[in-house]
Design a protein around this motif. Sequence first.
Motif, short mmCIF file in Angstrom:
data_model
loop_
_atom_site.label_atom_id
_atom_site.label_comp_id
_atom_site.label_asym_id
_atom_site.label_seq_id
_atom_site.Cartn_x
_atom_site.Cartn_y
_atom_site.Cartn_z
N LYS A 29 0.81 -1.22 0.00
CA LYS A 29 0.00 0.00 0.00
C LYS A 29 0.85 1.27 0.00
CE LYS A 29 -3.09 -2.49 3.12
NZ LYS A 29 -3.63 -2.52 4.49
N LYS A 30 2.14 1.15 0.26
CA LYS A 30 3.00 2.32 0.46
C LYS A 30 3.74 2.75 -0.80
CE LYS A 30 1.83 1.85 4.76
NZ LYS A 30 0.80 2.71 5.36
N GLY A 31 3.45 2.13 -1.92
CA GLY A 31 4.15 2.48 -3.14
C GLY A 31 5.28 1.50 -3.42
N LYS A 32 5.81 1.53 -4.63
CA LYS A 32 6.84 0.58 -5.03
C LYS A 32 8.18 0.85 -4.35
CE LYS A 32 5.15 -0.79 -9.60
NZ LYS A 32 5.43 -0.77 -11.05
N PHE B 249 4.59 14.86 -2.81
CA PHE B 249 5.57 14.24 -3.71
C PHE B 249 5.42 12.72 -3.68
CE2 PHE B 249 9.82 12.37 -4.38
CZ PHE B 249 10.07 12.83 -5.66
N HIS B 250 5.27 12.14 -2.47
CA HIS B 250 5.12 10.69 -2.36
C HIS B 250 3.81 10.23 -3.00
CE1 HIS B 250 4.37 6.78 -0.41
NE2 HIS B 250 5.69 6.67 -0.41
N PHE B 251 2.73 10.98 -2.75
CA PHE B 251 1.43 10.68 -3.34
C PHE B 251 1.52 10.70 -4.87
CE2 PHE B 251 -3.00 12.49 -4.33
CZ PHE B 251 -3.57 11.23 -4.41
N GLN B 252 2.23 11.68 -5.41
CA GLN B 252 2.41 11.80 -6.85
C GLN B 252 3.11 10.56 -7.42
OE1 GLN B 252 4.95 15.04 -8.02
NE2 GLN B 252 4.33 14.96 -10.15
N LYS B 253 4.15 10.09 -6.71
CA LYS B 253 4.89 8.91 -7.16
C LYS B 253 4.03 7.65 -7.16
CE LYS B 253 8.73 10.82 -8.14
NZ LYS B 253 9.14 10.90 -9.58
N VAL B 254 3.19 7.51 -6.13
CA VAL B 254 2.30 6.34 -6.07
C VAL B 254 1.25 6.42 -7.18
CG1 VAL B 254 0.66 5.04 -4.67
CG2 VAL B 254 2.67 6.06 -3.59
N LEU B 255 0.73 7.62 -7.43
CA LEU B 255 -0.24 7.79 -8.53
C LEU B 255 0.37 7.39 -9.88
CD1 LEU B 255 -1.98 11.23 -7.77
CD2 LEU B 255 -3.08 8.99 -7.82
N GLU B 256 1.64 7.73 -10.07
CA GLU B 256 2.31 7.41 -11.33
C GLU B 256 2.36 5.91 -11.57
OE1 GLU B 256 6.12 9.31 -11.13
OE2 GLU B 256 5.29 11.31 -11.45
N MET C 21 -9.77 -7.00 -2.04
CA MET C 21 -9.94 -6.01 -3.11
C MET C 21 -8.82 -5.00 -3.11
SD MET C 21 -13.95 -5.14 -3.81
CE MET C 21 -14.41 -4.56 -2.18
N LEU C 22 -8.39 -4.56 -1.92
CA LEU C 22 -7.33 -3.57 -1.82
C LEU C 22 -6.02 -4.13 -2.36
CD1 LEU C 22 -6.78 -0.69 -0.76
CD2 LEU C 22 -6.05 -1.73 1.39
N GLN C 23 -5.75 -5.39 -2.05
CA GLN C 23 -4.53 -6.03 -2.54
C GLN C 23 -4.56 -6.14 -4.07
OE1 GLN C 23 -3.54 -9.55 -0.40
NE2 GLN C 23 -1.66 -9.91 -1.52
N GLU C 24 -5.71 -6.51 -4.62
CA GLU C 24 -5.82 -6.60 -6.08
C GLU C 24 -5.62 -5.23 -6.72
OE1 GLU C 24 -9.14 -7.66 -9.52
OE2 GLU C 24 -9.24 -8.70 -7.59
N LEU C 25 -6.17 -4.21 -6.11
CA LEU C 25 -6.02 -2.85 -6.64
C LEU C 25 -4.55 -2.47 -6.74
CD1 LEU C 25 -7.11 0.02 -7.37
CD2 LEU C 25 -7.08 0.50 -4.91
N PHE C 26 -3.79 -2.67 -5.66
CA PHE C 26 -2.40 -2.23 -5.65
C PHE C 26 -1.48 -3.15 -6.45
CE2 PHE C 26 -3.78 0.52 -2.23
CZ PHE C 26 -2.93 1.62 -2.35
N GLN C 27 -1.79 -4.43 -6.50
CA GLN C 27 -0.92 -5.35 -7.22
C GLN C 27 -1.16 -5.33 -8.73
OE1 GLN C 27 -1.37 -9.16 -5.28
NE2 GLN C 27 0.08 -8.63 -3.66
N LYS C 28 -2.43 -5.24 -9.13
CA LYS C 28 -2.75 -5.26 -10.56
C LYS C 28 -2.92 -3.86 -11.15
CE LYS C 28 -4.91 -9.83 -10.43
NZ LYS C 28 -6.12 -10.63 -10.74
N LYS C 29 -2.91 -2.84 -10.26
CA LYS C 29 -3.04 -1.44 -10.68
C LYS C 29 -4.33 -1.17 -11.44
CE LYS C 29 1.04 -0.94 -8.99
NZ LYS C 29 1.13 -0.69 -7.55
N ARG C 30 -5.40 -1.81 -11.01
CA ARG C 30 -6.72 -1.55 -11.60
C ARG C 30 -7.81 -1.84 -10.57
NH1 ARG C 30 -5.57 -6.57 -14.75
NH2 ARG C 30 -6.82 -8.25 -13.82
N LEU C 31 -8.98 -1.25 -10.79
CA LEU C 31 -10.10 -1.46 -9.87
C LEU C 31 -10.57 -2.92 -9.93
CD1 LEU C 31 -12.41 1.66 -10.39
CD2 LEU C 31 -10.97 1.16 -8.42
N PRO C 32 -10.90 -3.51 -8.78
CA PRO C 32 -11.45 -4.87 -8.76
C PRO C 32 -12.94 -4.83 -9.13
CG PRO C 32 -11.28 -4.03 -6.53
CD PRO C 32 -10.70 -2.98 -7.42
#
Length: 242
Positions: free
Chosen positions: A76-79, A141-148, A184-195
């Motif tokens: 959840k914290k970004g790559k 800045f961190h939020f921007q990096k996670v959004l990217e 669902m949250l794990q799928e969102l962050f791992q696959k980078k798409r909405l479940p």
Amino acid sequence: MLTLLLKAIKPKERIEEVVLRLQTGEGDSNAFIAQYQPFVRKVVSNVCKRYITEQDDAYSIGLFAFHQAIEKYSYKKGKSFLAFAGLLIKRDVIDYIRKELRQNLVFLKEDQQEQNLIDTQFSFSEYLNSLENETRKEEIFHFQKVLEEFRISFTDLVSVSPKHSDTREHLIEIAQTIVQDEQMLQELFQKKRLPLKQLESRVRASRKTLERHRKYIIAICIISSSDYTHIKEYVKGWMNSE
């Protein structure tokens, strides 16, 4: 022969993989922390605007924050683990400086004359504001990096943000449904798409609506599942505005 040689050479392990192993009790966390002490010292020095040694209290605060980052890091914290660790170090060191400044001001009140005290309070207030801005910038800045990582930019968010408060509230409710469901949250962050498949049966919204507001929902999920103090306050105020 070349094939056997290539197989024998192990690829360098990513720092994020090392951190996740340390969380399960594998590896030497003390050795890992010692390896990244220069990183901690550099981050603390940038906050304090001076050279920092291992004897400085601020360095101890930063080192403890780095240790906390190892324990708290997740998908959840970004790559980037170091980006997340840097955020925690800066925030904790800034909180420490803020407390020290306020404590020093209490002592000064006992010794200084009125005008000198007013001048000191003003300069302390200015510096506290600058520290507050520093933490806010670091969060953004961190939020921007996670959004990217989701291929979303701030420009995208501006263009897709709903104008009406009732629509915003509904989308935030949808985002909270995802955040409160670990799968669902794990799928969102791992696959980078909405479940979408799971989400459709849980919320009052069509797939078309979910896809149309995909970027906004994802942004709210990132904010809600992270430690963004300032950004969360901004979103809360945004929700209550017309």
